[in-house]
Design an enzyme around this catalytic site. Structure first.
Site, PDB file in Angstrom:
ATOM      1  N   ILE A 365     -27.048 -25.188 -36.618  1.00 39.33           N
ATOM      2  CA  ILE A 365     -28.137 -24.288 -36.249  1.00 39.33           C
ATOM      3  C   ILE A 365     -29.444 -25.063 -36.143  1.00 39.33           C
ATOM      4  O   ILE A 365     -29.595 -26.136 -36.746  1.00 39.33           O
ATOM      5  CB  ILE A 365     -28.259 -23.135 -37.285  1.00 39.33           C
ATOM      6  CG1 ILE A 365     -29.251 -22.060 -36.817  1.00 39.33           C
ATOM      7  CG2 ILE A 365     -28.648 -23.669 -38.668  1.00 39.33           C
ATOM      8  CD1 ILE A 365     -29.229 -20.797 -37.670  1.00 39.33           C
ATOM      9  N   CYS A 366     -30.372 -24.544 -35.343  1.00 39.99           N
ATOM     10  CA  CYS A 366     -31.741 -25.040 -35.254  1.00 39.99           C
ATOM     11  C   CYS A 366     -31.790 -26.443 -34.648  1.00 39.99           C
ATOM     12  O   CYS A 366     -31.374 -26.650 -33.518  1.00 39.99           O
ATOM     13  CB  CYS A 366     -32.401 -24.972 -36.635  1.00 39.99           C
ATOM     14  SG  CYS A 366     -34.206 -25.083 -36.621  1.00 39.99           S
ATOM     15  N   ALA A 367     -32.254 -27.439 -35.398  1.00 37.99           N
ATOM     16  CA  ALA A 367     -32.360 -28.795 -34.862  1.00 37.99           C
ATOM     17  C   ALA A 367     -31.020 -29.517 -34.804  1.00 37.99           C
ATOM     18  O   ALA A 367     -30.846 -30.448 -34.008  1.00 37.99           O
ATOM     19  CB  ALA A 367     -33.332 -29.612 -35.718  1.00 37.99           C
ATOM     20  N   PHE A 387     -32.606 -24.894 -31.462  1.00 39.71           N
ATOM     21  CA  PHE A 387     -34.005 -24.478 -31.576  1.00 39.71           C
ATOM     22  C   PHE A 387     -34.640 -24.574 -30.189  1.00 39.71           C
ATOM     23  O   PHE A 387     -34.433 -25.557 -29.471  1.00 39.71           O
ATOM     24  CB  PHE A 387     -34.743 -25.365 -32.569  1.00 39.71           C
ATOM     25  CG  PHE A 387     -36.136 -24.897 -32.863  1.00 39.71           C
ATOM     26  CD1 PHE A 387     -36.358 -23.754 -33.611  1.00 39.71           C
ATOM     27  CD2 PHE A 387     -37.234 -25.598 -32.380  1.00 39.71           C
ATOM     28  CE1 PHE A 387     -37.642 -23.303 -33.874  1.00 39.71           C
ATOM     29  CE2 PHE A 387     -38.530 -25.171 -32.634  1.00 39.71           C
ATOM     30  CZ  PHE A 387     -38.719 -24.011 -33.383  1.00 39.71           C
ATOM     31  N   SER A 413     -26.518 -21.927 -33.210  1.00 36.79           N
ATOM     32  CA  SER A 413     -27.544 -20.892 -33.224  1.00 36.79           C
ATOM     33  C   SER A 413     -28.920 -21.548 -33.192  1.00 36.79           C
ATOM     34  O   SER A 413     -29.039 -22.775 -33.199  1.00 36.79           O
ATOM     35  CB  SER A 413     -27.359 -19.982 -34.439  1.00 36.79           C
ATOM     36  OG  SER A 413     -28.171 -18.830 -34.350  1.00 36.79           O
TER      37      SER A 413
END
Length: 448
Positions: A365-367, A387, A413
């Site tokens: 998720i994210c980075a 992200f 995500s």
């Protein structure tokens, strides 16, 4: 051609000593976090000069006790620190270390008694049962919060605390307030009980449970700093606009996720210095609520790491030990520093490659999708998201606008505000949608 369909859709040890100086991040997006119609916000007006804010940061007290909900505590602290608040976490027990829910351990930086004579711009109670009872029975805290109210300063509570703590102290008389659905009848004895996800009435802010914590925390930022700061902080969180509705995920090339390592899925969650604590704690909290066996492994040379907002997390073991086991899923939280550490960790990268080669689930998720999976070839032939500011690093960003993307054995995500959906999608893949939706309702992430 890949098939495609859209699905409508035990022990955590962590300790932290909060940093007492404000932490802010540069932002590239300014998006107001939309509020569901049922969320009632009564605006407060503050007159604070820029110079006074620079010289004297807003001071916030977050009391914790045995039985505190770690998700509510960490999300609130993280979001307030993003806004620049100086957060003090104080133990209502006789010692600094507090045994919170789901096997978590929090080390506060002060006892409540140490804070008795201090002045705060906000006191926020992030407690579920049985922790709420401990706060209610803490005389020092009661006197402090009553003085907070008498002085016309902000005080707030979430989950069980509005009914069990603020109500019993007589601090909701004549006010509209909300709390966890299971305690609404009790709350009605002390206040005008409403079903808003976040309720502001004068200097009092209340909210419902773990699934409303991010909305609650951003509302606290607005009450302390104003609407512009709330937008500045809320935008990069990637919060959803349809609060309370069922979550959704995009699923491509669907396959069954099975677990054969035991009676429950065996899941590895690595952490590193700079990992995003909100994402790590939400993932671990939700998966452990589903009864998955979650192993937290540090990629550093010690089990304790310092996360992105200076929360100190303690892993179950080092990755060297964890790598000897086999997992049904390996899932990476984000955070820029954490993702960079993951990408440099050969042992973790090799585990992920073996997971992919054996067609077992893995995710990020994210980075982490952009900075870990992409450069190591772990997104080859896969659709993914990340992200928003890092999606240009994905070789195939054609589905990147989706909040959760599942492509066969891969799940990705976008950021802190999509983490709950991400974790629930994992629950759905292992246990089915009914269990995931039941859990979402219990968390008050979706309407009960």
């Amino acid at each position: 051609m890949a098939s495609r369909h859209v699905v409508a859709p035990r022990r955590l040890l962590f300790a932290f000593k909060p940093r007492l100086s404000p932490t802010t991040l540069p932002t590239t997006t300014r998006i107001a976090p939309p509020l569901k119609k049922k969320t009632t916000i009564t605006r407060l007006s503050f007159s604070v000069s820029a110079s006074s804010m620079a010289s004297s940061p807003m001071k916030v007290l977050v009391p914790v006790a045995n039985g505190t909900e770690p998700l509510e505590a960490v999300v609130t602290i993280d979001v307030l620190r993003r806004a620049g608040a100086e957060v003090t976490v104080a133990s209502a027990e006789e010692q600094l270390r507090v045994d919170v829910c789901h096997g978590a351990k929090i080390v506060a930086d002060a006892l409540i008694s140490d804070c008795a004579d201090a002045a705060f711009d906000l006191v926020s109670l992030p407690v579920r049962m049985p922790g709420a009872s401990s706060l209610r029975d803490c005389k020092v805290l009661e006197d402090l919060v009553k003085k907070q109210a008498a002085d016309g300063r902000l005080y707030a509570a979430i989950c069980a605390s509005p009914a069990v703590v603020l109500g019993s102290w007589g601090l909701l008389k004549g006010l509209k307030a909300t709390c966890h659905p299971s305690l609404m009848e009790q709350l009605s004895s002390f206040a005008t009980a409403v079903e808003s996800r976040v309720q502001v009435d004068g200097k009092t802010v209340t909210s419902r449970g773990p699934g409303t914590t991010m909305e609650y925390a951003v509302t606290l930022v607005e009450q302390l700093f104003g609407k512009e700061k709330a937008e500045e902080v809320g935008g990069p969180l990637v919060m959803r606009s349809n609060h309370g509705d069922e979550y959704h995920m995009l699923e491509l090339n669907p396959m069954d996720w099975t677990f054969d390592k035991g009676p429950q899925p065996q899941i590895l969650v690595p952490i590193a210095n700079g990992s995003e604590e909100m994402e790590a704690v939400i993932i671990i909290d939700v998966l452990r609520r589903s009864k998955a066996n979650v192993v937290i492994a540090s990629v550093e040379d010690k089990v304790e790491i310092e996360a992105s907002r200076k929360v100190k997390l303690v892993a179950d073991m080092l990755l060297d030990e964890a790598s000897k086991l086999s997992y049904d899923l390996i899932v990476l939280p984000g955070g820029l520093g954490g993702a960079q550490a993951f990408a440099k960790c050969d042992k973790l990268v090799n585990l992920l490659k073996k997971q992919k080669e054996s067609n077992r689930p893995y995710g990020a998720i994210c980075a982490s999708p952009a900075l870990v999976l992409e450069p190591h070839g772990l997104l080859k032939g896969k659709k993914a998201t990340a992200f928003p500011a890092l999606c240009n690093k994905l070789s195939d960003a054609s589905e990147a606008e989706n909040r959760v993307v599942v492509d066969g054995n891969l799940i990705t995500s976008r950021g802190p505000g999509t983490t709950m959906e991400f974790a629930l999608a994992i629950v759905e893949k292992f246990f089915g949608r009914k269990k995931a939706l039941d859990l979402a309702k219990a968390l008050v992430f979706t309407h009960p």
